[in-house]
Design a protein around this motif. Structure first.
Motif, PDB file in Angstrom:
ATOM      1  N   MET A  86     -26.483  25.920  33.982  1.00  0.00           N
ATOM      2  CA  MET A  86     -25.742  27.001  34.632  1.00  0.00           C
ATOM      3  C   MET A  86     -26.683  27.839  35.488  1.00  0.00           C
ATOM      4  SD  MET A  86     -23.369  27.905  31.392  1.00  0.00           S
ATOM      5  CE  MET A  86     -23.991  26.799  30.147  1.00  0.00           C
ATOM      6  N   THR A 221     -28.515  40.013  35.422  1.00  0.00           N
ATOM      7  CA  THR A 221     -27.823  38.749  35.142  1.00  0.00           C
ATOM      8  C   THR A 221     -28.782  37.618  34.792  1.00  0.00           C
ATOM      9  OG1 THR A 221     -27.701  38.449  37.545  1.00  0.00           O
ATOM     10  CG2 THR A 221     -25.738  39.234  36.443  1.00  0.00           C
ATOM     11  N   ASN A 223     -29.637  34.634  33.292  1.00  0.00           N
ATOM     12  CA  ASN A 223     -28.717  33.558  32.957  1.00  0.00           C
ATOM     13  C   ASN A 223     -28.647  33.268  31.448  1.00  0.00           C
ATOM     14  OD1 ASN A 223     -27.304  31.169  33.019  1.00  0.00           O
ATOM     15  ND2 ASN A 223     -28.721  30.091  34.336  1.00  0.00           N
ATOM     16  N   MET A 226     -27.194  36.037  29.315  1.00  0.00           N
ATOM     17  CA  MET A 226     -25.727  36.134  29.416  1.00  0.00           C
ATOM     18  C   MET A 226     -25.062  35.045  28.583  1.00  0.00           C
ATOM     19  SD  MET A 226     -24.770  37.359  33.236  1.00  0.00           S
ATOM     20  CE  MET A 226     -25.396  35.949  34.133  1.00  0.00           C
ATOM     21  N   GLN A 227     -25.624  33.843  28.646  1.00  0.00           N
ATOM     22  CA  GLN A 227     -25.054  32.735  27.865  1.00  0.00           C
ATOM     23  C   GLN A 227     -25.116  33.034  26.371  1.00  0.00           C
ATOM     24  OE1 GLN A 227     -26.685  28.849  28.839  1.00  0.00           O
ATOM     25  NE2 GLN A 227     -27.063  29.477  30.935  1.00  0.00           N
ATOM     26  N   PHE A 229     -25.654  35.879  24.852  1.00  0.00           N
ATOM     27  CA  PHE A 229     -24.873  37.043  24.479  1.00  0.00           C
ATOM     28  C   PHE A 229     -23.396  36.657  24.304  1.00  0.00           C
ATOM     29  CE2 PHE A 229     -21.950  40.406  25.671  1.00  0.00           C
ATOM     30  CZ  PHE A 229     -22.288  41.379  24.750  1.00  0.00           C
ATOM     31  N   ALA A 230     -22.874  35.899  25.277  1.00  0.00           N
ATOM     32  CA  ALA A 230     -21.455  35.527  25.220  1.00  0.00           C
ATOM     33  C   ALA A 230     -21.158  34.716  23.962  1.00  0.00           C
ATOM     34  CB  ALA A 230     -21.066  34.744  26.475  1.00  0.00           C
ATOM     35  N   ASP A 231     -22.059  33.819  23.618  1.00  0.00           N
ATOM     36  CA  ASP A 231     -21.833  33.005  22.416  1.00  0.00           C
ATOM     37  C   ASP A 231     -21.887  33.854  21.157  1.00  0.00           C
ATOM     38  OD1 ASP A 231     -21.457  30.659  23.787  1.00  0.00           O
ATOM     39  OD2 ASP A 231     -23.543  30.015  23.631  1.00  0.00           O
TER      40      ASP A 231
END
Lengths: 757, 255
Positions: A86, A221, A223, A226-227, A229-231
């Motif tokens: 990503m 941002t 990368n 963010m990944q 954190f979202a998980d």
């Protein structure tokens, strides 16, 4: 599956042949593609190359797709531990960054006064010969220490680390140290005996509670963050956000604490108080891995939540509740070390307080807490010993380890930044090298090579920096774009972007240490050259041949890769990444201590600080409040921009061309200012910037204003960014020096709103 | 087979990676953008909540834009609403008929997400989906995406008790199934968008605008004809043939 996965796994799929397209049965028409409607990936064979992104300092691994010799698309490299296939908005904007018509295209020498921006094009030979002569003159006259080298962005190694140490100047500095990370790194060295490193070692997999203090995931941002954190959040993990502003990540928070700016240490001490008095800490861990707990407990006994509430503008209940939320999830509960932590000048102590909370939660070296990162094994290309040890620090390869020793240059001069006198320790403080250029104290800096760095949009106190640039005997600017400070150079060297060059191997301290490669997707555009080429050409001209003993960059890289049993070809065949094993957890050390402090433990009480005359356990120190009619100036990021580097990039500029200043809606109303109105900001010293549009919002406290950094640029050559919005740097005429780390605290500036010029 | 996206607005953190991936993957010219991130924060300091609206074409099964498009530039395929830009006449009917305010006119032509037709035809995923760092986006068979959306809404309730799926039935079912942190009204979405029947489209949009162009009856016929026979713009000009097709009444290819 993304197109890039297909490209990697089935590289022949997109060959240009009509047969392939016929087999696919169509020549689809993209809505808006090339002039004839054929999408880029149908216009010819796709060639993929591996790279490391340079659109921000995080450095994701990328796969670059080129067709007919032109870069058309950049995607995350699925094999890369950071990008995992990503890429953020800025990374996607890389093609546009490379194709920016405002780029520097040829070497130039100054033809008018410094700062005027009058240049004439010269050949590389002329430019390099001129610089080499000047460098040798300076060395002859005043010693190699009289040259300062500043560097930032991914080629910085060549000048700020390699060339500077070979040449013999200890005055090499990176903004990523004293303008960003130094307090964080020094607090970690003092407390844990290790740096935080470029990749904050939060063990996201298993983390159950994340606390952020002034960290802006989603606006900043990065990368991978963010990944992860979202998980973590998607799995139901708790999130506590401490911020004067309802930031993007605060919208995801279970607890948002809109703290009064500058009072974070009081909150941290109160959290420690709750953990101790309610016995919520990890007692076994504290006993086994820390020293000074009793003194810490005594120290925080009177730092009650009620005491902190009166200082922080939070409620006692909020403070107690969030401490309990953190503790309930220990040791899978951490306060994430921030980035850009140079705020108020007492920042090392604030960071130390965050590490003490993490230590009481038992987080270091625990699964789901904070892992220990490790640098990959990789041998440097052989060279003679350096003339001076490095102390530029930074956020590049490896943890930013700094030595306690102050390096001495060949003429016996130490750094000119005041280390040991005005501040205790740590990496070279870039902003403290500006004064010696003007005053000659402790000795005069006569020449400056600036690689990237964006000097006039990153270093506070711009008037002083301009004065220094005027006073120097030699200024060399190496850059991709005609940034504002480039106008002050005697010689301008145009650099190839990260898509046009090989570079050093990117060796990353990580949970799984890894090495990534950068290879050119296309040949250098215009007359640009990579930093390694420039550093080598200069090195050969000033007698440093032995440090540049390779003939080609491929030979250099192959030689280094041989030390790990690989080669460029083999790396290419293996998706451009080599991954090694790490030692992330306490159990990986077989009972030995991973904490390299004098006590081999986490030092809750720091004898080192006590010996140096500092508080051995953090105290809350107040910071001056805004005078009547003024707001504290806070600054941060917009998700599509990095520093002051990308505002001119066409695709990113289109997305967010100018910044706006956030003002609390009620505060704006009481000043008679409406949403969208254009205003100017004037700071406590009368410095002005603008015009900038007002964003009247509920999302910020009424005692501070906020703006995304990097706008209000003065460089006329940046045709898209020039004059758009306001510059926070212009308004940061003052900063507070952190007496421990040398960091420049920039959140001590205040602005008022001016509605008429 | 009908395809669909899942867009988890609970998870979206507003980083705009999708917008730039779309822009660069499709090489959209300056001024053209298919995705817009819009801040949606509600309340008064310090009692705030919200996030970001990822504003884009929702690919309605009963697509008003397709129903009103007189040239067939907009058409349904694989459950998604495609756009053949060269066929657009610039009438703007799609702009005024869209219940979600999506299509924009750029250089006289409608622009909106076409579901990355070219990329997916080539075997890749839509650009926005493959880059989203928050993994707020997915793409696949619609029935599977519906299941995914329900699972995501369930997970989201850890943070948003009122999390729910939107788009299962709206506008005949959306091709972008939204996972919402709250009720649609709270987020500015119509719980039930006006059904885009040919009749009300004709009365509300096509008739007033089209009179004086090529004749109301002809356009009305064209509307229905195009619904059944996407992408046949040349034939559309044949009024007689179009009139015959009015009677077909098949209003959805992908129902």
């Amino acid at each position: 599956m993304s197109l890039v996965d297909l490209e990697i796994s089935r590289r022949t799929f997109f060959t240009a042949g009509a047969a392939t397209m016929a087999a696919a049965g169509l020549l689809p028409r993209a809505a808006h593609a090339a002039t004839d409607g054929t999408p880029w990936y149908r216009q010819g064979a796709i060639e993929t190359t591996f790279g490391v992104c340079d659109m921000c300092p995080w450095r994701c691994g990328i796969v670059v797709s080129s067709v007919n010799g032109e870069v058309r698309k950049i995607d995350g490299n699925p094999a890369d531990p950071k990008s995992r296939g990503m890429l953020c908005a800025r990374g996607q904007g890389g093609v546009s960054f490379m194709n920016d018509p405002d780029r520097l295209q040829a070497p130039m020498m100054r033809s008018g006064k410094r700062g005027e921006g009058s240049f004439e094009e010269v050949s590389w030979e002329q430019a390099l010969d001129f610089i080499a002569d000047k460098l040798l003159e300076i060395k002859e006259r005043s010693g190699p220490e009289a040259l300062a080298i500043f560097g930032h962005t991914s080629g910085e190694y060549w000048f700020t680390d390699h060339f500077s140490q070979a040449w013999g100047t200890p005055n090499a500095a990176k903004p990523s140290s004293s303008l960003c990370l130094s307090p964080r790194e020094e607090a970690a060295q003092l407390t844990l005996g290790m740096g935080v490193g470029g990749h904050e070692p939060v063990d996201w997999d298993g983390l159950r509670c994340l606390t952020l203090i002034g960290s802006h995931i989603g606006e900043d941002t990065r990368n991978t963050v963010m990944q992860d954190f979202a998980d973590m959040w998607g799995d139901g993990g708790k999130v506590i956000v401490v911020d004067p502003r309802f930031s993007s990540v605060a919208t995801k928070a279970d607890h948002w604490l809109p703290i009064k700016p500058g009072t974070d240490t009081a909150l941290l001490l109160a959290w420690l108080n709750v953990l101790v008095t309610e016995e919520l800490y990890d007692a076994d861990y504290v006993r086994g891995w820390t020293t000074g707990f009793d003194r810490l407990a005594a120290h925080v006994a009177d730092k009650s939540p009620a005491w902190a509430a009166s200082i922080t503008d939070l409620s006692e209940g909020q403070i107690i509740e969030t401490a309990r939320v953190m503790a309930e999830r220990k040791p899978q509960s951490v306060i994430m070390p921030g980035r850009h932590v140079t705020w108020y000048g007492n920042d090392t102590q604030r960071l130390r307080a965050t590490y003490l909370v993490n230590a009481l939660l038992g987080a270091y070296g625990r699964r789901g807490g904070m892992y220990f990162n490790k640098a990959p094994y990789l041998e440097e290309y052989p060279h003679p010993p350096y003339a001076v040890a490095g102390s530029a620090g930074g956020c590049s390869a490896g943890a930013a380890e700094t030595s306690d020793e102050l390096p001495l240059g060949p003429s016996g001069k130490a750094r000119a930044d005041g280390a040991r006198e005005t501040f205790l320790r740590g990496a070279t403080a870039l902003q403290e090298l500006i004064d010696p250029m003007i005053t000659g104290d402790p000795y005069r800096i006569e020449g400056l090579i600036v690689y990237g760095t964006n000097l006039l949009n990153s270093v506070p106190n711009k008037p002083r920096t301009r004065e220094a640039l005027a006073a120097l005997d030699l200024v060399v600017a190496i850059d991709v774009l005609p940034q504002e400070h480039v106008a002050w150079a005697d010689v301008v060297l145009p650099e190839s972007t990260y898509l046009e060059r090989y570079d050093t191997l990117w060796s990353v301290s990580h949970k799984t240490p890894y090495i990534a490669m950068r290879e050119p997707a296309v040949a250098p555009m215009y007359q640009t050259r990579p930093a390694w080429w420039m550093a080598r050409e200069l090195g050969l001209r000033v007698g440093l041949d032995a440090y540049f003993g390779w003939e080609t960059i491929e030979e250099y890289l192959d030689r280094e890769l041989r030390s790990v049993g690989s080669s460029l070809d083999e790396m290419r065949a293996n998706d451009g990444i080599i991954i090694q094993n790490g030692k992330p957890y306490l159990e990986d050390y077989d009972g030995a201590s991973p904490f390299h402090t004098p006590s081999e433990k986490i030092e809750l009480f720091s004898q080192q600080l006590a010996d140096a005359g500092f508080d051995p356990i953090p105290e809350y120190e107040s910071t001056p409040e805004p005078p009547r009619g003024f707001y504290r100036l806070l600054y941060g990021r917009h998700p599509v921009h990095t520093f002051a580097k990308t505002q001119n990039t066409p695709a990113l500029n289109e997305r967010y061309p100018t910044n706006e200043v956030w003002i609390n809606a009620q505060a704006a109303a009481s000043e008679g200012i409406r949403d969208g109105q254009e205003v100017w900001l004037e700071n406590q010293d009368g410095a002005r910037s603008g015009p900038i549009a007002v964003k009247a919002t509920e999302r910020i406290r009424s005692d501070a204003v906020f703006m995304p950094h990097g706008f209000g640029q003065n460089a006329p050559g940046l045709t898209r960014a020039h004059g758009k919005g306001a510059s926070d740097t212009e308004l940061q005429t003052d900063y507070a020096l952190d007496p421990i780390s040398g960091g420049a605290g920039m959140r001590i500036n205040f602005v008022k709103i001016v509605t008429e010029v | 087979m009908a395809q669909a996206f899942v867009l988890d607005l609970g998870r979206c953190i507003g980083c705009e990676a999708c917008a730039l991936a779309c822009k660069t993957g499709n090489e959209l010219p300056t001024g053209v953008s298919y995705i817009e991130l819009i801040e949606q924060v509600r309340g008064s300091f310090p009692d705030l909540e919200g996030g970001f609206d990822n504003h884009r074409c929702l690919h309605c099964q009963d697509a008003a834009c397709v129903a009103v498009c007189p040239t067939g530039a907009l058409y349904k395929e694989d459950g998604l609403t495609r756009l053949n830009t060269p066929a657009c006449s610039g009438c703007e009917y799609c702009v005024t008929s869209c219940p979600y305010d999506v299509p924009r006119m750029v250089d006289g032509a409608s622009t909106k997400c076409d579901g990355c037709k070219a990329t997916t035809d080539a075997g890749g995923g839509p650009w926005c989906v493959s880059t989203c760092p928050s993994k707020a986006l997915e793409y696949g068979e619609r029935s599977e995406m519906l299941r995914t959306a329900r699972t995501r809404a369930e997970a989201l309730r850890a943070h948003y008790p009122n999390a729910q799926v939107y788009g299962e039935t709206q506008a005949g079912g959306l091709g972008v199934i939204l996972v919402l942190p709250d009720d649609p009204e709270v987020l500015g979405l119509p719980r039930d968008p006006d059904p885009p029947t040919v009749a009300n489209v004709w009365q509300g949009v096509v008739q007033p605008v089209s009179i004086g162009l090529i004749g109301a009856t002809a356009v009305a016929a064209g509307v229905a004809g195009v619904i059944a026979r996407r992408n046949h713009m040349a034939e559309l000009r044949d009024i007689e043939e179009a009139e015959q097709l009015v009677g077909d009444g098949d209003s959805s290819e992908e129902a």
